[in-house]
Design an enzyme around this catalytic site. Structure first.
Site, PDB file in Angstrom:
ATOM      1  CG  ASP A 125      38.833  38.586  54.910  1.00  0.00           C
ATOM      2  OD1 ASP A 125      37.997  38.073  54.149  1.00  0.00           O
ATOM      3  OD2 ASP A 125      39.518  37.914  55.712  1.00  0.00           O
ATOM      4  CB  SER A 126      36.639  38.898  49.577  1.00  0.00           C
ATOM      5  OG  SER A 126      35.442  39.577  49.914  1.00  0.00           O
ATOM      6  CD  GLU A 146      34.728  30.731  51.556  1.00  0.00           C
ATOM      7  OE1 GLU A 146      34.726  31.497  52.538  1.00  0.00           O
ATOM      8  OE2 GLU A 146      35.281  31.020  50.476  1.00  0.00           O
TER       9      GLU A 146
HETATM   10  O1  KIV Z   1      35.431  37.921  52.616  1.00  0.00           O
HETATM   11  C1  KIV Z   1      34.352  37.503  52.136  1.00  0.00           C
HETATM   12  O2  KIV Z   1      33.875  37.974  51.086  1.00  0.00           O
HETATM   13  C2  KIV Z   1      33.656  36.435  52.842  1.00  0.00           C
HETATM   14  C3  KIV Z   1      32.402  35.872  52.248  1.00  0.00           C
HETATM   15  C4  KIV Z   1      32.625  35.285  50.918  1.00  0.00           C
HETATM   16  C5  KIV Z   1      31.730  34.944  53.168  1.00  0.00           C
HETATM   17  O3  KIV Z   1      34.099  36.051  53.888  1.00  0.00           O
HETATM   18 NA    NA Z   2      36.053  36.868  54.495  1.00  0.00          NA
END
Ligand code: KIV
Ligand code: NA
Length: 282
Positions: free
Chosen positions: A45-46, A183
């Protein structure tokens, strides 16, 4: 070559082989990750921040996650693809989580889904796994909870938080998660949690003691390093390439050549009309 599945990931964990994970969000990044033979690709979701320019991950919608996940599936053949369930799509209740998780599987063909949280979401995780879908958990820093946290920060630097992280990880495992992202936590805490679990941990800013590592595509490649791009890259990121500079250089040269009519030179003007046809025209 066939696509990896969660049994392959379990086998790597048993053998002590580190699991390589990268995020991807669209067709090109998916092709790149697959050709580099990542074990897992995460449609994070990043995407909200690194692809769509939002301040946080909270604003990304189901439809957007499905859209990006479909593109990643089209770009990968070998790696196991996991999609982040967006903020608000699984916290309400297990039925809502199940309904949305089914959409990911049926509409995109993705291998599983990821959910942030621990004890608080364990019934949703349990429901989705019992519904037949592989789940990755995510604890430590929970970026989608930023409005409750206040700011992005590390977790588990005191005993109370470290205990909470451990309990959350155990709850996720008990609910049926096949892996857990840890994380932004101290290495010793990540190692401690990893030792307590049977399932693999995938660390990001969590040191060397996890079963695998994950980083964001744009961070690994130095994609967003432009001076005007204010977003700070976290301390734990190692940048393996400087794509932003490379891209900027290429695009500036293209623009200059258009302005000076250097482009297109003769070799890039491949089409001709025969003289006979030309005479009929003029
Ligand atoms: O949304 C994301 O990119 C993530 C990873 C960094 C684990 O959750
Ligand atoms: Na994420």
């Amino acid at each position: 070559p066939r696509r990896l599945n969660i049994s392959d990931i379990q086998r790597m964990t048993e053998r002590g082989v580190p699991i390589s994970v990268l995020t991807a969000y669209n067709y090109p990044s998916a092709v790149h990750a697959d050709l580099a033979q990542m074990d897992m690709v995460l449609v994070g979701d990043s995407v909200a921040m690194v692809e769509l320019g939002h301040e946080t991950t909270q604003s990304v919608a189901m439809e957007e996650m499905l859209h990006h996940t479909k593109a990643v599936m089209r770009g990968t053949r070998r790696c196991l693809v996991i999609a982040d369930m967006p903020f608000g799509s699984y916290q309400l209740n297990p039925e809502e989580a199940m309904r949305n998780a089914y959409r990911f599987i049926k509409e995109t063909g993705v291998g599983g889904v990821k959910m942030e949280g621990g004890v608080a979401i364990k019934e949703s995780v349990r429901r989705v796994v019992q519904g037949g879908i592989a789940v990755v958990g995510h604890t430590g820093l929970l970026p989608a909870s930023v409005s409750a946290i206040g700011q992005y920060r590390s977790f588990g630097k005191n005993a109370k938080e470290a205990i909470t992280i451990t309990e959350d990880a155990l709850a996720l495992q008990d609910a049926g998660a096949f892996a857990i992202v840890l994380e932004c936590i101290p290495e010793r805490v990540a190692q401690f949690v990893t030792d307590k679990l049977d399932i693999p941990t995938i660390g990001i800013g969590a040191g060397q003691g996890t079963s695998g590592q994950v980083l964001v595509y744009h961070d690994v490649l130095g994609m967003l390093q432009h001076p005007h791009h204010a977003k700070v890259t976290p301390k734990f990121v190692k940048r393996y390439a400087g794509c932003a500079e490379f891209i900027q250089q290429g695009l500036e040269t293209y623009k200059k050549e258009v302005k000076s009519r250097i482009f297109p030179s003769k070799e890039y003007c491949p089409y001709e009309i025969p003289d006979k046809e030309w005479e009929m025209l003029v």
